[in-house]
Design a protein around this motif. Structure first.
Motif, mmCIF file in Angstrom:
data_model
loop_
_atom_site.group_PDB
_atom_site.id
_atom_site.type_symbol
_atom_site.label_atom_id
_atom_site.label_comp_id
_atom_site.label_asym_id
_atom_site.label_seq_id
_atom_site.Cartn_x
_atom_site.Cartn_y
_atom_site.Cartn_z
ATOM 1 N N TYR A 90 -7.626 0.313 -1.838
ATOM 2 C CA TYR A 90 -6.207 0.356 -1.434
ATOM 3 C C TYR A 90 -5.686 -1.064 -1.202
ATOM 4 C CZ TYR A 90 -7.201 5.328 -0.492
ATOM 5 O OH TYR A 90 -7.582 6.642 -0.593
ATOM 6 N N VAL A 91 -6.506 -1.886 -0.559
ATOM 7 C CA VAL A 91 -6.083 -3.257 -0.259
ATOM 8 C C VAL A 91 -5.856 -4.039 -1.565
ATOM 9 C CG1 VAL A 91 -6.791 -5.456 0.779
ATOM 10 C CG2 VAL A 91 -7.226 -3.313 1.999
ATOM 11 N N ASN A 92 -6.790 -3.908 -2.496
ATOM 12 C CA ASN A 92 -6.653 -4.626 -3.770
ATOM 13 C C ASN A 92 -5.409 -4.180 -4.535
ATOM 14 O OD1 ASN A 92 -8.998 -6.018 -3.251
ATOM 15 N ND2 ASN A 92 -10.304 -4.637 -4.455
ATOM 16 N N ASN A 93 -5.193 -2.866 -4.584
ATOM 17 C CA ASN A 93 -4.024 -2.354 -5.315
ATOM 18 C C ASN A 93 -2.722 -2.770 -4.635
ATOM 19 O OD1 ASN A 93 -5.730 -1.123 -7.137
ATOM 20 N ND2 ASN A 93 -5.613 0.898 -6.184
ATOM 21 N N GLY A 146 -5.401 14.504 2.855
ATOM 22 C CA GLY A 146 -4.364 14.040 3.764
ATOM 23 C C GLY A 146 -4.932 13.671 5.112
ATOM 24 N N TRP A 147 -4.054 13.625 6.094
ATOM 25 C CA TRP A 147 -4.412 13.179 7.434
ATOM 26 C C TRP A 147 -3.840 14.110 8.486
ATOM 27 C CZ3 TRP A 147 -6.825 8.310 8.654
ATOM 28 C CH2 TRP A 147 -7.174 7.556 7.521
ATOM 29 N N THR A 186 -0.060 14.738 7.293
ATOM 30 C CA THR A 186 0.611 14.090 6.169
ATOM 31 C C THR A 186 -0.260 14.267 4.934
ATOM 32 O OG1 THR A 186 -0.417 11.940 6.681
ATOM 33 C CG2 THR A 186 1.783 12.349 7.587
ATOM 34 N N ALA A 187 0.385 14.370 3.777
ATOM 35 C CA ALA A 187 -0.343 14.552 2.525
ATOM 36 C C ALA A 187 -0.791 13.197 1.981
ATOM 37 C CB ALA A 187 0.542 15.246 1.506
ATOM 38 N N ASN A 188 -1.870 13.225 1.256
ATOM 39 C CA ASN A 188 -2.364 12.031 0.549
ATOM 40 C C ASN A 188 -2.491 10.845 1.507
ATOM 41 O OD1 ASN A 188 -2.461 13.482 -1.926
ATOM 42 N ND2 ASN A 188 -0.239 13.356 -1.964
ATOM 43 N N GLY A 210 -0.394 1.168 0.134
ATOM 44 C CA GLY A 210 0.033 0.600 1.412
ATOM 45 C C GLY A 210 -0.243 1.594 2.528
ATOM 46 N N GLY A 211 0.051 2.858 2.253
ATOM 47 C CA GLY A 211 -0.265 3.920 3.217
ATOM 48 C C GLY A 211 -1.763 3.994 3.445
ATOM 49 N N GLY A 212 -2.519 3.902 2.360
ATOM 50 C CA GLY A 212 -3.978 3.942 2.474
ATOM 51 C C GLY A 212 -4.499 2.800 3.334
ATOM 52 N N HIS A 213 -3.948 1.625 3.143
ATOM 53 C CA HIS A 213 -4.378 0.468 3.934
ATOM 54 C C HIS A 213 -3.977 0.658 5.402
ATOM 55 C CE1 HIS A 213 -5.280 -3.467 5.326
ATOM 56 N NE2 HIS A 213 -4.035 -3.904 5.347
#
Ligand code: MN3
Length: 199
Positions: free
Chosen positions: A37-40, A129-130, A146-148, A77-80
Motif C-alpha cells: 500500500y505504501v509503495n502504491n 474490510g474493517w 468499512t469495505a475494502n 492511502g486507506g490501506g496505509h
C-alpha cells in the motif's frame, strides 16, 4: 525512489502478540501487505505531483485529487492509514482505562456487551474490510464497518479498528474469522485507545 510515505516500524516484535496473533502473519502483513500500500501510494503521489496534500484530508475528501487517481488513493492511502492505525492498537495485557470503560458502559451497558456487538458486526461484514469503534459526530461510541480499505474518518474519530481481510488471519485461523475476532479482544492496546480518545 520517491518516498513521501514510509512503512512505519512496529514498536514490538512480530511474535509479541503470540499466541493470539502469530508472528508469521504479523510479519507478512506488515512487510508485504502494508508495504505494498505504501509503495502504491508513493507512486500515485509522485505520478500526480500530490505531495502538498495531507493524506487524511484526501481520504476525507477524494475530490481533492484528480478523478483518475481517486480509487488508487482510496485503496492504497486507506490501506496505509488503516494499517498504521491498526499496529498501534495492538498490545498484550492491557485493560480498558477508567475513561474508556465509563464510555463503553454508557453506550453499550457493559464491556462484554460491547465485545459481543463488535464481534457480531465484524463477523457479518461480507468480504474484505474493517470493523471500528468510533466516537461519532454526536459524541457517542458507535461500531461501524468499512469495505475494502475505506477509513472511518468521515464518520468520526476512530478508537479501535480490526482488519478483517483474510490476509490478517488466514494462516493461523483459516476460515474461522470468529476465532480471530475473539483473539483480538486479548490484544487490544487500551492505552492507545485512550490516546485516540484524547485526540
Ligand atoms: Mn491488512
Amino acid at each position: 525512489m520517491f518516498e513521501l510515505y514510509k512503512l512505519p516500524k512496529l514498536t514490538y516484535e512480530y511474535d509479541a502478540l503470540e499466541p493470539f496473533f502469530d508472528a508469521r502473519t504479523m510479519e507478512i502483513h506488515h512487510t508485504k501487505h502494508h508495504a505494498t500500500y505504501v509503495n502504491n501510494l508513493n507512486s500515485a503521489f509522485s505520478e500526480y505531483s500530490l505531495s502538498g496534500l495531507k493524506l487524511e484530508d484526501v481520504l476525507k475528501d477524494l475530490t481533492l485529487v484528480p478523478s483518475q487517481v481517486r480509487n488508487v488513493i482510496r485503496n492504497n492511502g486507506g490501506g496505509h492509514w488503516n494499517h498504521s492505525f491498526f499496529w498501534k492498537i495492538l498490545k498484550l495485557n492491557t485493560k480498558p482505562t477508567a475513561n474508556i470503560l465509563q464510555l463503553i458502559e454508557r453506550d453499550f451497558v457493559s464491556l462484554e456487551n460491547f465485545q459481543n456487538q463488535f464481534a457480531l458486526e465484524a463477523k457479518k461484514l461480507f468480504g474484505s474490510g474493517w470493523a471500528w469503534l468510533i466516537i461519532n459526530h454526536q459524541n457517542k461510541l458507535q461500531i461501524v464497518t468499512t469495505a475494502n480499505q475505506d477509513t472511518p474518518l468521515t464518520m468520526g474519530t476512530p478508537l479501535i479498528g480490526l482488519d478483517v481481510w483474510e490476509h490478517a488471519y488466514y494462516l493461523q485461523y483459516q476460515n474461522c474469522r470468529v476465532d480471530y475476532i475473539e483473539a483480538f479482544f486479548s490484544v487490544i492496546n487500551w492505552e492507545q485507545v485512550e490516546n485516540n480518545l484524547l485526540k
